[in-house]
Design a protein around this motif. Sequence first.
Motif, PDB file in Angstrom:
ATOM      1  N   MET A   1       0.826  -1.203   0.000  1.00 52.70           N
ATOM      2  CA  MET A   1       0.000   0.000   0.000  1.00 52.70           C
ATOM      3  C   MET A   1       0.856   1.246   0.000  1.00 52.70           C
ATOM      4  O   MET A   1       0.426   2.293   0.427  1.00 52.70           O
ATOM      5  CB  MET A   1      -0.908   0.029   1.231  1.00 52.70           C
ATOM      6  CG  MET A   1      -1.888  -1.124   1.318  1.00 52.70           C
ATOM      7  SD  MET A   1      -2.910  -1.019   2.777  1.00 52.70           S
ATOM      8  CE  MET A   1      -1.719  -1.409   4.056  1.00 52.70           C
ATOM      9  N   THR A   2       2.089   1.135  -0.489  1.00 52.79           N
ATOM     10  CA  THR A   2       3.071   2.194  -0.259  1.00 52.79           C
ATOM     11  C   THR A   2       3.960   2.386  -1.470  1.00 52.79           C
ATOM     12  O   THR A   2       4.302   1.425  -2.147  1.00 52.79           O
ATOM     13  CB  THR A   2       3.954   1.813   0.952  1.00 52.79           C
ATOM     14  OG1 THR A   2       3.116   1.555   2.080  1.00 52.79           O
ATOM     15  CG2 THR A   2       4.940   2.918   1.294  1.00 52.79           C
ATOM     16  N   PHE A   3       4.354   3.643  -1.726  1.00 56.37           N
ATOM     17  CA  PHE A   3       5.417   3.874  -2.694  1.00 56.37           C
ATOM     18  C   PHE A   3       6.409   4.875  -2.106  1.00 56.37           C
ATOM     19  O   PHE A   3       6.030   5.793  -1.370  1.00 56.37           O
ATOM     20  CB  PHE A   3       4.895   4.313  -4.065  1.00 56.37           C
ATOM     21  CG  PHE A   3       4.042   5.555  -4.091  1.00 56.37           C
ATOM     22  CD1 PHE A   3       4.576   6.791  -4.424  1.00 56.37           C
ATOM     23  CD2 PHE A   3       2.683   5.480  -3.845  1.00 56.37           C
ATOM     24  CE1 PHE A   3       3.786   7.932  -4.493  1.00 56.37           C
ATOM     25  CE2 PHE A   3       1.876   6.609  -3.906  1.00 56.37           C
ATOM     26  CZ  PHE A   3       2.436   7.838  -4.233  1.00 56.37           C
ATOM     27  N   SER A   4       7.682   4.648  -2.416  1.00 59.64           N
ATOM     28  CA  SER A   4       8.728   5.461  -1.805  1.00 59.64           C
ATOM     29  C   SER A   4       9.898   5.625  -2.760  1.00 59.64           C
ATOM     30  O   SER A   4      10.065   4.859  -3.713  1.00 59.64           O
ATOM     31  CB  SER A   4       9.227   4.806  -0.509  1.00 59.64           C
ATOM     32  OG  SER A   4       9.894   3.586  -0.799  1.00 59.64           O
TER      33      SER A   4
ATOM     34  N   TRP B   1      21.318  12.146   2.544  1.00 65.04           N
ATOM     35  CA  TRP B   1      20.588  10.919   2.242  1.00 65.04           C
ATOM     36  C   TRP B   1      19.141  11.141   2.660  1.00 65.04           C
ATOM     37  O   TRP B   1      18.873  11.756   3.694  1.00 65.04           O
ATOM     38  CB  TRP B   1      21.142   9.733   3.017  1.00 65.04           C
ATOM     39  CG  TRP B   1      22.520   9.300   2.626  1.00 65.04           C
ATOM     40  CD1 TRP B   1      22.865   8.205   1.863  1.00 65.04           C
ATOM     41  CD2 TRP B   1      23.772   9.914   2.979  1.00 65.04           C
ATOM     42  NE1 TRP B   1      24.233   8.125   1.721  1.00 65.04           N
ATOM     43  CE2 TRP B   1      24.816   9.158   2.390  1.00 65.04           C
ATOM     44  CE3 TRP B   1      24.115  11.052   3.716  1.00 65.04           C
ATOM     45  CZ2 TRP B   1      26.163   9.489   2.531  1.00 65.04           C
ATOM     46  CZ3 TRP B   1      25.452  11.395   3.851  1.00 65.04           C
ATOM     47  CH2 TRP B   1      26.458  10.613   3.269  1.00 65.04           C
ATOM     48  N   GLY B   2      18.189  10.628   1.877  1.00 68.38           N
ATOM     49  CA  GLY B   2      16.800  10.875   2.252  1.00 68.38           C
ATOM     50  C   GLY B   2      15.816   9.888   1.673  1.00 68.38           C
ATOM     51  O   GLY B   2      16.125   9.105   0.774  1.00 68.38           O
ATOM     52  N   ILE B   3      14.602   9.952   2.220  1.00 67.54           N
ATOM     53  CA  ILE B   3      13.489   9.107   1.794  1.00 67.54           C
ATOM     54  C   ILE B   3      12.222   9.956   1.754  1.00 67.54           C
ATOM     55  O   ILE B   3      11.975  10.747   2.671  1.00 67.54           O
ATOM     56  CB  ILE B   3      13.243   7.939   2.779  1.00 67.54           C
ATOM     57  CG1 ILE B   3      14.499   7.136   3.036  1.00 67.54           C
ATOM     58  CG2 ILE B   3      12.105   7.049   2.288  1.00 67.54           C
ATOM     59  CD1 ILE B   3      15.145   7.439   4.385  1.00 67.54           C
ATOM     60  N   ALA B   4      11.433   9.766   0.705  1.00 72.83           N
ATOM     61  CA  ALA B   4      10.082  10.318   0.647  1.00 72.83           C
ATOM     62  C   ALA B   4       9.131   9.153   0.416  1.00 72.83           C
ATOM     63  O   ALA B   4       9.407   8.260  -0.397  1.00 72.83           O
ATOM     64  CB  ALA B   4       9.955  11.351  -0.468  1.00 72.83           C
ATOM     65  N   VAL B   5       7.997   9.155   1.102  1.00 69.23           N
ATOM     66  CA  VAL B   5       7.095   8.006   1.053  1.00 69.23           C
ATOM     67  C   VAL B   5       5.646   8.449   1.213  1.00 69.23           C
ATOM     68  O   VAL B   5       5.361   9.431   1.910  1.00 69.23           O
ATOM     69  CB  VAL B   5       7.466   6.976   2.152  1.00 69.23           C
ATOM     70  CG1 VAL B   5       7.445   7.611   3.541  1.00 69.23           C
ATOM     71  CG2 VAL B   5       6.558   5.762   2.104  1.00 69.23           C
ATOM     72  N   GLN B   6       4.731   7.735   0.544  1.00 72.59           N
ATOM     73  CA  GLN B   6       3.293   7.944   0.686  1.00 72.59           C
ATOM     74  C   GLN B   6       2.610   6.601   0.785  1.00 72.59           C
ATOM     75  O   GLN B   6       3.054   5.622   0.173  1.00 72.59           O
ATOM     76  CB  GLN B   6       2.726   8.697  -0.510  1.00 72.59           C
ATOM     77  CG  GLN B   6       1.340   9.285  -0.285  1.00 72.59           C
ATOM     78  CD  GLN B   6       0.164   8.312  -0.400  1.00 72.59           C
ATOM     79  OE1 GLN B   6      -0.860   8.463   0.275  1.00 72.59           O
ATOM     80  NE2 GLN B   6       0.264   7.296  -1.248  1.00 72.59           N
TER      81      GLN B   6
ATOM     82  N   GLN C   1       8.958  -1.556   3.573  1.00 66.83           N
ATOM     83  CA  GLN C   1       7.505  -1.474   3.413  1.00 66.83           C
ATOM     84  C   GLN C   1       6.919  -2.824   2.992  1.00 66.83           C
ATOM     85  O   GLN C   1       7.633  -3.805   2.910  1.00 66.83           O
ATOM     86  CB  GLN C   1       7.182  -0.389   2.380  1.00 66.83           C
ATOM     87  CG  GLN C   1       7.861  -0.599   1.040  1.00 66.83           C
ATOM     88  CD  GLN C   1       8.004   0.680   0.226  1.00 66.83           C
ATOM     89  OE1 GLN C   1       8.453   1.713   0.729  1.00 66.83           O
ATOM     90  NE2 GLN C   1       7.621   0.621  -1.038  1.00 66.83           N
ATOM     91  N   SER C   2       5.628  -2.857   2.746  1.00 63.66           N
ATOM     92  CA  SER C   2       4.874  -4.076   2.416  1.00 63.66           C
ATOM     93  C   SER C   2       5.044  -5.124   3.513  1.00 63.66           C
ATOM     94  O   SER C   2       5.966  -5.933   3.478  1.00 63.66           O
ATOM     95  CB  SER C   2       5.315  -4.663   1.067  1.00 63.66           C
ATOM     96  OG  SER C   2       4.559  -5.821   0.776  1.00 63.66           O
TER      97      SER C   2
ATOM     98  N   GLY D   1       7.355   0.366  -4.983  1.00 63.52           N
ATOM     99  CA  GLY D   1       5.989   0.511  -4.512  1.00 63.52           C
ATOM    100  C   GLY D   1       5.227  -0.784  -4.644  1.00 63.52           C
ATOM    101  O   GLY D   1       5.600  -1.681  -5.399  1.00 63.52           O
ATOM    102  N   ASN D   2       4.144  -0.900  -3.882  1.00 67.41           N
ATOM    103  CA  ASN D   2       3.292  -2.082  -3.922  1.00 67.41           C
ATOM    104  C   ASN D   2       1.829  -1.677  -3.816  1.00 67.41           C
ATOM    105  O   ASN D   2       1.505  -0.615  -3.293  1.00 67.41           O
ATOM    106  CB  ASN D   2       3.678  -3.066  -2.810  1.00 67.41           C
ATOM    107  CG  ASN D   2       3.496  -2.477  -1.430  1.00 67.41           C
ATOM    108  OD1 ASN D   2       2.428  -2.573  -0.840  1.00 67.41           O
ATOM    109  ND2 ASN D   2       4.549  -1.831  -0.902  1.00 67.41           N
ATOM    110  N   ILE D   3       0.951  -2.534  -4.337  1.00 68.76           N
ATOM    111  CA  ILE D   3      -0.487  -2.257  -4.467  1.00 68.76           C
ATOM    112  C   ILE D   3      -0.684  -0.948  -5.229  1.00 68.76           C
ATOM    113  O   ILE D   3      -1.530  -0.126  -4.878  1.00 68.76           O
ATOM    114  CB  ILE D   3      -1.231  -2.243  -3.110  1.00 68.76           C
ATOM    115  CG1 ILE D   3      -0.754  -3.358  -2.182  1.00 68.76           C
ATOM    116  CG2 ILE D   3      -2.736  -2.428  -3.336  1.00 68.76           C
ATOM    117  CD1 ILE D   3      -1.537  -3.467  -0.894  1.00 68.76           C
ATOM    118  N   LEU D   4       0.106  -0.764  -6.282  1.00 73.13           N
ATOM    119  CA  LEU D   4       0.009   0.430  -7.109  1.00 73.13           C
ATOM    120  C   LEU D   4      -0.948   0.188  -8.279  1.00 73.13           C
ATOM    121  O   LEU D   4      -1.260  -0.957  -8.627  1.00 73.13           O
ATOM    122  CB  LEU D   4       1.388   0.810  -7.655  1.00 73.13           C
ATOM    123  CG  LEU D   4       2.492   1.028  -6.619  1.00 73.13           C
ATOM    124  CD1 LEU D   4       3.782   1.461  -7.315  1.00 73.13           C
ATOM    125  CD2 LEU D   4       2.070   2.071  -5.584  1.00 73.13           C
TER     126      LEU D   4
END
Length: 279
Positions: free
Chosen positions: A1-4, A15-20, A43-44, A116-119
Amino acid sequence: MTFSIVGFDPKEKEWGIAVQSKFLGVGAVVPFAKAGVGAVATQSYANTSYGPRALQLMEEGKTAEEALEIITKDDPEKELRQVGLLDAMGNPATFTGEGCYNWAGGMTGPHFAAQGNILVDEKTVQAMGQTFISTEGSLAERLLASLNAGQSAGGDSRGQQSAALLVVKEAGGYGGFNDRYIDLRVDDHPEPITELIRIYHLQQLYFAPSKADRVAAIEGAVKEQLVRELVRLTYLEAGKGDEQLLKALTAYIHTENFEAREQEAGKIDLDVLDYMKKQ
């Protein structure tokens, strides 16, 4: 349910991460990073031990690919997991278990890993990667642009709920006491990426240093505007002199937490003045 997307800026050493995700408080689960070491998005059916374990391995000198192999090999539920990571040199790695719900997958490129998953479909991950490569600006801006592009390309098939941005750099945190350069979360919102971008701009207003071309003397039209706004905001009584004006401005800056943009007496950061006008 997530993509990053996990990213690295070799010039600024960030260094960084963005996620929804369609998930409450995704920022408390997915992103892990340490300055000089790397960054991880897990994730997942997230195995949150992946973050600290991968960072420890990379701190010991393992590459992202080596750390990925180690953290997944003994996990009996690894086929339900998804993880992206970058090491100290910005080398990427990504993994999507065969049991992740469709659409699920990832891609890597220069200094990034997107997954990402469940995209809706693969276009979300592709858009994130392409946007990261083609976008100018700071690492945070590139990560946010990538996340936004992923949403525009389809995003999470179940919708939106939360988003987060974590960027680390050596002594980048408040007061220089830690590496949390930017650490922002939107835990529950109908448009979390839009809201994350909004509070990112606020974070920059509060904590980024003033730009030289935005610092002006308090005179002429600038002084007229400043007096008008301070009177409207009840920090200054109309008709008071310069000494009271400067005291009122100082009181405003300290009340609103704009100390990082405070200037020498007789000058003002015009971004602060613009913020006043919007209040």
